[in-house]
Scaffold this active site. Structure first.
Site, PDB file in Angstrom:
ATOM      1  N   THR A  45       0.829  -1.209   0.000  1.00 26.34           N
ATOM      2  CA  THR A  45       0.000   0.000   0.000  1.00 26.34           C
ATOM      3  C   THR A  45       0.861   1.257   0.000  1.00 26.34           C
ATOM      4  O   THR A  45       0.385   2.324  -0.369  1.00 26.34           O
ATOM      5  CB  THR A  45      -0.911   0.031   1.245  1.00 26.34           C
ATOM      6  OG1 THR A  45      -0.107  -0.229   2.395  1.00 26.34           O
ATOM      7  CG2 THR A  45      -2.002  -1.009   1.172  1.00 26.34           C
ATOM      8  N   ASP A  46       2.148   1.131   0.406  1.00 26.75           N
ATOM      9  CA  ASP A  46       2.944   2.366   0.562  1.00 26.75           C
ATOM     10  C   ASP A  46       3.157   3.101  -0.753  1.00 26.75           C
ATOM     11  O   ASP A  46       2.978   4.312  -0.834  1.00 26.75           O
ATOM     12  CB  ASP A  46       4.271   2.115   1.309  1.00 26.75           C
ATOM     13  CG  ASP A  46       5.225   1.145   0.650  1.00 26.75           C
ATOM     14  OD1 ASP A  46       4.829   0.466  -0.317  1.00 26.75           O
ATOM     15  OD2 ASP A  46       6.392   1.055   1.109  1.00 26.75           O
ATOM     16  N   GLY A 134      12.646 -10.448   3.959  1.00 24.98           N
ATOM     17  CA  GLY A 134      11.549  -9.470   3.955  1.00 24.98           C
ATOM     18  C   GLY A 134      11.513  -8.672   5.239  1.00 24.98           C
ATOM     19  O   GLY A 134      10.464  -8.172   5.639  1.00 24.98           O
ATOM     20  N   LEU A 135      12.667  -8.537   5.914  1.00 24.55           N
ATOM     21  CA  LEU A 135      12.715  -7.784   7.173  1.00 24.55           C
ATOM     22  C   LEU A 135      13.522  -6.488   7.014  1.00 24.55           C
ATOM     23  O   LEU A 135      13.967  -5.896   7.991  1.00 24.55           O
ATOM     24  CB  LEU A 135      13.299  -8.652   8.294  1.00 24.55           C
ATOM     25  CG  LEU A 135      12.501  -9.927   8.605  1.00 24.55           C
ATOM     26  CD1 LEU A 135      13.202 -10.764   9.673  1.00 24.55           C
ATOM     27  CD2 LEU A 135      11.075  -9.589   9.058  1.00 24.55           C
ATOM     28  N   SER A 137      16.569  -5.612   5.612  1.00 18.99           N
ATOM     29  CA  SER A 137      18.001  -5.450   5.892  1.00 18.99           C
ATOM     30  C   SER A 137      18.552  -4.290   5.074  1.00 18.99           C
ATOM     31  O   SER A 137      19.390  -3.513   5.547  1.00 18.99           O
ATOM     32  CB  SER A 137      18.753  -6.741   5.562  1.00 18.99           C
ATOM     33  OG  SER A 137      18.504  -7.140   4.231  1.00 18.99           O
ATOM     34  N   GLU A 171      17.709   3.277  -3.028  1.00 24.35           N
ATOM     35  CA  GLU A 171      17.155   2.007  -3.512  1.00 24.35           C
ATOM     36  C   GLU A 171      16.506   2.184  -4.891  1.00 24.35           C
ATOM     37  O   GLU A 171      16.694   1.375  -5.786  1.00 24.35           O
ATOM     38  CB  GLU A 171      16.063   1.494  -2.549  1.00 24.35           C
ATOM     39  CG  GLU A 171      16.522   1.351  -1.129  1.00 24.35           C
ATOM     40  CD  GLU A 171      16.662  -0.085  -0.684  1.00 24.35           C
ATOM     41  OE1 GLU A 171      16.723  -0.986  -1.539  1.00 24.35           O
ATOM     42  OE2 GLU A 171      16.725  -0.293   0.538  1.00 24.35           O
ATOM     43  N   ASP A 183       9.677   1.019   4.675  1.00 24.35           N
ATOM     44  CA  ASP A 183      10.782   0.387   5.397  1.00 24.35           C
ATOM     45  C   ASP A 183      11.747   1.427   5.941  1.00 24.35           C
ATOM     46  O   ASP A 183      12.200   1.361   7.094  1.00 24.35           O
ATOM     47  CB  ASP A 183      11.535  -0.576   4.468  1.00 24.35           C
ATOM     48  CG  ASP A 183      10.612  -1.545   3.760  1.00 24.35           C
ATOM     49  OD1 ASP A 183       9.464  -1.696   4.217  1.00 24.35           O
ATOM     50  OD2 ASP A 183      11.031  -2.138   2.757  1.00 24.35           O
TER      51      ASP A 183
HETATM   52  C1  GLA Z   1       8.901  -4.083   0.317  1.00 26.47           C
HETATM   53  C2  GLA Z   1       9.098  -2.619  -0.059  1.00 26.47           C
HETATM   54  C3  GLA Z   1       8.134  -1.734   0.718  1.00 26.47           C
HETATM   55  C4  GLA Z   1       6.712  -2.233   0.575  1.00 26.47           C
HETATM   56  C5  GLA Z   1       6.623  -3.734   0.864  1.00 26.47           C
HETATM   57  C6  GLA Z   1       5.267  -4.292   0.581  1.00 26.47           C
HETATM   58  O1  GLA Z   1       9.264  -4.276   1.636  1.00 26.47           O
HETATM   59  O2  GLA Z   1      10.415  -2.218   0.205  1.00 26.47           O
HETATM   60  O3  GLA Z   1       8.264  -0.395   0.297  1.00 26.47           O
HETATM   61  O4  GLA Z   1       6.208  -1.912  -0.687  1.00 26.47           O
HETATM   62  O5  GLA Z   1       7.572  -4.464   0.107  1.00 26.47           O
HETATM   63  O6  GLA Z   1       4.356  -3.812   1.482  1.00 26.47           O
END
Ligand code: GLA
Length: 391
Positions: A45-46, A134-135, A137, A171, A183
């Site tokens: 959603t971001d 998916g954390l 890093s 990024e 993130d």
């Molecule tokens: C990754 C991206 C975030 C976000 C998520 C999904 O972590 O870096 O910006 O889009 O996926 O919610």
């Protein structure tokens, strides 16, 4: 902060210091730290200008920094066998084959674009956020680097949000990941004990305090993912396509009513992408309202719906992760919530678990889940932590 956390951070600092001293023959002047994150709800959603509800975790990246004898930035990566890179931070960015080097160069380029000349410096990087999980890093490394450079070079006038934007720009423009701002912003701005509700349209944030008896468990699926290689960028393009079709600047501006009423001839895949985003934004707003007052049953249902929407409409889950979520969900019932977390295509599952259920969830997963990578199951009990700081 608990004991394990203190020890873990101390190990990280020691590792960064060691790499620094081996490479540069002296002790660093400053240590900057930025955490990774787990997203509780509000996935994909971001970059659609919606709401997200991530939480910084007690795993992160330390950057040790000190003065250099030249105008070059010299960086050494403790996590990559003390691999190093040296470059002129004020020269035009030149892409490298190695992702971490592009990120260091990208942070320098993004910072220089905002603040003018950057001085030379020596730095060492050490992280303990599991990679490909998916954390975040990568966000944690970007924010820690920006924090270290800003502090060391005494650059004033940059807020935590600015640091996040610099890390995101690195990024987007230099590493090649079309990520949103979630993130980096939570890594820069989180408060201890709280998740952070972010309005990604305005970048306004609000801490949402976690009930003390709710524990965050993060379970690695054993499927590694690389955002830059995953169909992440394709999902983002599909969301833009949907916004264009509905004639809205971003999907944040689309209501559920219009989504259905004006569907017309819209391609089914693109429609489902939009449906995920619109419903997920609504779920996230509700979740933020109920998290701190402890309506766990409702939270449980929202997390369940979020996962199904990511599975069926956004199509970013994997069968092994669906099975893992179903197993934990069945065990917890309405006493806790569970869903995939992060960009998808592998990575982790997040579970919000009442204290007295933590052991039984860990036992259940250890006994019944076989990670596809053949490694033992990795379960992290994470504390909601504060954002980037000098330590
Ligand atoms: C990754 C991206 C975030 C976000 C998520 C999904 O972590 O870096 O910006 O889009 O996926 O919610």
């Amino acid at each position: 902060m608990d004991r394990e956390n203190v020890q873990r951070r101390a190990d990280l600092v020691a590792r960064a210091a060691r790499s620094f001293e081996i490479m540069f023959g002296e002790a660093p002047a400053i240590f900057a730290y930025a955490p990774g994150r787990v997203n509780l709800i509000g996935e994909h959603t971001d970059y659609n200008d919606g709401f997200v509800l991530p939480c910084a975790i007690d795993y992160g990246t330390v950057v040790a920094i000190g003065p250099a004898a030249s105008d070059q930035l010299c960086a050494v990566a403790s996590d990559y066998g003390d691999d190093c890179d040296a470059f002129d931070p004020n020269a035009i960015f030149v892409s490298q084959k190695t992702e971490w080097k592009n990120h260091v160069r990208g942070i320098a380029a993004s910072l220089a674009a905002r603040t003018g000349m950057i001085q030379g410096a020596n730095l060492a990087i050490a992280g303990n956020v599991p990679q490909g999980a998916g954390l975040s890093s990568s966000a944690s490394m970007g924010v820690a680097l920006a924090k270290a450079l800003v502090e060391h070079q005494q650059i004033t006038g940059l807020s935590a949000t600015d640091l996040a934007l610099i890390a995101q720009q690195s990024e987007n423009a230099y590493v090649g990941t079309a990520c949103g701002i979630m993130d980096q912003l939570v890594s820069a701005k989180a408060e201890a004990g709280a998740a952070l509700l972010i309005d990604c349209r305005t970048l306004d944030t609000m801490p949402v305090y976690m009930p003390e008896d709710l524990i965050m468990l993060v379970i690695h699926s054993g499927i590694e993912r690389q955002l830059a290689d995953s169909p992440f960028n394709q999902r983002r393009a599909e969301c833009e396509q949907a916004a264009k079709y509905y004639d809205v600047p971003t999907l944040r501006h689309l209501t559920e009513d219009r989504l259905i009423a004006d569907r017309g001839e819209l391609d089914d895949v693109v429609f489902r992408r939009a449906q995920h985003v619109v419903t997920e934004i609504a779920r996230t707003e509700i979740a933020a309202n109920i998290l701190s007052n402890g309506d766990i049953a409702k939270l449980s249902e929202l997390m369940r719906q979020s996962h199904l929407s990511l599975r069926d409409d956004f199509e970013v889950t994997m069968p092994a992760i669906d099975d893992l979520v179903a197993m934990i969900g069945k065990h917890l019932g309405s006493r806790g919530g569970v869903r995939m977390t992060g960009g998808g295509f592998g990575g982790c599952v997040v579970a919000l678990v009442p204290k007295d259920q933590v052991q039984s969830v860990m036992d259940l997963v250890t006994a019944n889940y076989d990670p596809p990578d053949g490694r033992p199951v990795r379960i992290f009990q994470c504390l909601p932590s504060s954002g980037a700081r000098i330590i």
